[in-house]
Scaffold this motif. Structure first.
Motif, mmCIF file in Angstrom:
data_model
loop_
_atom_site.group_PDB
_atom_site.id
_atom_site.type_symbol
_atom_site.label_atom_id
_atom_site.label_comp_id
_atom_site.label_asym_id
_atom_site.label_seq_id
_atom_site.Cartn_x
_atom_site.Cartn_y
_atom_site.Cartn_z
ATOM 1 N N ILE A 118 0.854 -1.191 0.000
ATOM 2 C CA ILE A 118 0.000 0.000 0.000
ATOM 3 C C ILE A 118 0.894 1.246 0.000
ATOM 4 N N ASN A 119 0.628 2.188 -0.913
ATOM 5 C CA ASN A 119 1.388 3.439 -0.935
ATOM 6 C C ASN A 119 0.870 4.386 0.145
ATOM 7 N N VAL A 120 1.798 4.977 0.886
ATOM 8 C CA VAL A 120 1.422 5.914 1.943
ATOM 9 C C VAL A 120 2.183 7.219 1.741
ATOM 10 N N ILE A 180 10.835 1.355 1.333
ATOM 11 C CA ILE A 180 11.142 2.690 0.821
ATOM 12 C C ILE A 180 10.895 2.662 -0.681
ATOM 13 N N ASP A 181 9.956 3.494 -1.123
ATOM 14 C CA ASP A 181 9.559 3.556 -2.535
ATOM 15 C C ASP A 181 10.492 4.496 -3.292
ATOM 16 N N ASP A 182 10.652 4.261 -4.592
ATOM 17 C CA ASP A 182 11.434 5.147 -5.466
ATOM 18 C C ASP A 182 12.820 5.420 -4.885
ATOM 19 N N LEU A 201 13.699 -2.199 -0.055
ATOM 20 C CA LEU A 201 13.976 -0.996 -0.838
ATOM 21 C C LEU A 201 13.457 -1.234 -2.243
ATOM 22 N N LYS A 202 12.706 -0.277 -2.772
ATOM 23 C CA LYS A 202 12.273 -0.391 -4.165
ATOM 24 C C LYS A 202 13.079 0.601 -4.992
ATOM 25 N N ILE A 203 13.924 0.066 -5.881
ATOM 26 C CA ILE A 203 14.799 0.936 -6.675
ATOM 27 C C ILE A 203 13.970 1.656 -7.734
HETATM 28 MG MG MG Z 1 4.760 2.515 -4.753
#
Ligand code: MG
Ligand code: C2E
Ligand code: MG
Ligand code: MG
Length: 289
Positions: A118-120, A180-182, A201-203
Motif C-alpha cells: 500500500i502506498n502511503v 522505501i519507494d522510489d 527498498l524499491k529501486i
Molecule cells: Mg509505490
C-alpha cells in the motif's frame, strides 16, 4: 500579481497560470465528488521473484475514472489530493478496499500467501491515529500485519519531520513491514535505514530504465544491492520493461522486480485471473492426468 509564499517576491500572473489554477480547482472538485460517489478503484501490479518468476504479491495503485475525462493519472491527482488533504480519506478508502479484496482472494485461493503493498504519502503520516487505525482496521477484518507492506517515500524518513517519525515508530511497533519507494531519488540518510526496521527498498525505475545502457546507472543499482544485502533488506527493482533488464538485474543478484515486462497494473478481475494462471500453475503444479 501572485505572491510566492517562501520568499515574498512578486511574479507576474500569466494567463497560462490562470489556466493551471483553474484545472487544479476542477481536479479538486472532481476528486471530492469521486471520493463520495465511489469513482475510485484499485489496480494491482504483480511483484515477482526474478529467479523463479513466481509472483510474491501486488502493489495496490489507485485509479480515478471520470465520466467525461476518462482515466486520470495518479501522477496528476495524488499531488492535488496531498495539497487539499483529500489524500487522507482517499488513503483510507484504498486501504479498506485492499483489505476487502485480500479477504476475497484468500477465500478464493486458499493457502496462497498474497501480500499487498500500500502506498502511503508523507501527508497521511501526519495523522496522529495513522498507525492505530491500520491496526484497528486489520483487527476488525481479521487480517495480519504480514499480509501487507506499507510503501513510504524517502521524504517520510526525513529527520525534521517529527510527526511522521512518531507514526513510523508506532508502525514499527505494530510490526507492519515498511518499504522505501522510489529509492535513490530522495534524500534519506543512511542512518534512518537503521532506525526503523525497513523490510524492502524499491529501486526507482529511472535507474532500471538505463541499467543496460548507462554504466553510471548500473553502478548505482549495484551499490544499492550491496547496501541492502549488508543491512539484510529485500530489494524490488521497479519498472522492468525488457528481458535484457530482467537478465541484467538477475545477474546482479536482485531478487524481486515489478514492471510492464511481467504485467501492467490490473483491475481486480484481471488480477484474479493472473493469480489463477500464474500462482496456481507455478506454485502448485497440477497433476497432469
Ligand atoms: Mg509505490
Ligand atoms: P509508485 O508507487 O512508484 O508506483 C509505480 C508506478 O510505476 C505506477 O504508476 C505504475 O503503473 C508504474 N509502472 C509500473 N511498472 C512500470 C514500467 O514497467 N514502466 C513504467 N514506465 N511505469 C511502470 P501509477 O499507477 O501511475 O502511480 C504513480 C504514483 O502515484 C505511484 O508511484 C505512487 O507514488 C502514487 N500512487 C498511486 N496510487 C497511490 C495511492 O493509493 N496512495 C498514494 N499515496 N500514492 C499513490
Ligand atoms: Mg515506486
Ligand atoms: Mg513513483
Amino acid at each position: 500579481l501572485a505572491k510566492t509564499r517562501e520568499d515574498k517576491r512578486y511574479i507576474l500572473f500569466e494567463p497560462s497560470m490562470q489556466a493551471i489554477i483553474a484545472e487544479r480547482l476542477q481536479l479538486e472538485t472532481n476528486l471530492r465528488q469521486a471520493l463520495y460517489q465511489g469513482h475510485f478503484c484499485n489496480y494491482y501490479q504483480p511483484i515477482v521473484n526474478l529467479s523463479t518468476g513466481h509472483p510474491v504479491g501486488f502493489e495496490v495503485l489507485a485509479r480515478l475514472h471520470n465520466p467525461e475525462q476518462g482515466w486520470i493519472s495518479p501522477e496528476k491527482f495524488i499531488p492535488v489530493a496531498e495539497e487539499t488533504g483529500l489524500i487522507n480519506p482517499l488513503g483510507w478508502w484504498v486501504f479498506d478496499e485492499a483489505c476487502r479484496q485480500l479477504k476475497q482472494w484468500q477465500k478464493q485461493f486458499l493457502d496462497i500467501p498474497l501480500v499487498l503493498n500500500i502506498n502511503v504519502s508523507p501527508i497521511q503520516l501526519k495523522q496522529s491515529n495513522f498507525a492505530n487505525r491500520i491496526r484497528e482496521t486489520l483487527k476488525k477484518v481479521n487480517l495480519e500485519v504480514h499480509h501487507f507492506k506499507l510503501e513510504i517515500t524517502e521524504s517520510s524518513l526525513l529527520e525534521n519531520f517529527p510527526v511522521q517519525t512518531e507514526q513510523l515508530f508506532k508502525l514499527s511497533s505494530i510490526q507492519i513491514p515498511l518499504c522505501i519507494d522510489d529509492f535513490g531519488t530522495g534524500f534519506s540518510s543512511l542512518s534512518r535505514l537503521h532506525e526503523f526496521p525497513i523490510a524492502t527498498l524499491k529501486i526507482d525505475r529511472s535507474f532500471i530504465h538505463q541499467i543496460t545502457t548507462s554504466p553510471k546507472h548500473s553502478s548505482t543499482v549495484q551499490m544499492i544491492l550491496a547496501l541492502a544485502k549488508a543491512l539484510d533488506i529485500d530489494v524490488v527493482a521497479e519498472g522492468i520493461e525488457t528481458m535484457e533488464q530482467l537478465e541484467f538485474l538477475r545477474d546482479l543478484g536482485c531478487e524481486f522486480g515489478q514492471g510492464y515486462f511481467f504485467s501492467q497494473p490490473l483491475d481486480s478481475g484481471d488480477a484474479s485471473a493472473y493469480i489463477k494462471r500464474l500462482y496456481q500453475k507455478s506454485t502448485y503444479p497440477q497433476p497432469s492426468c
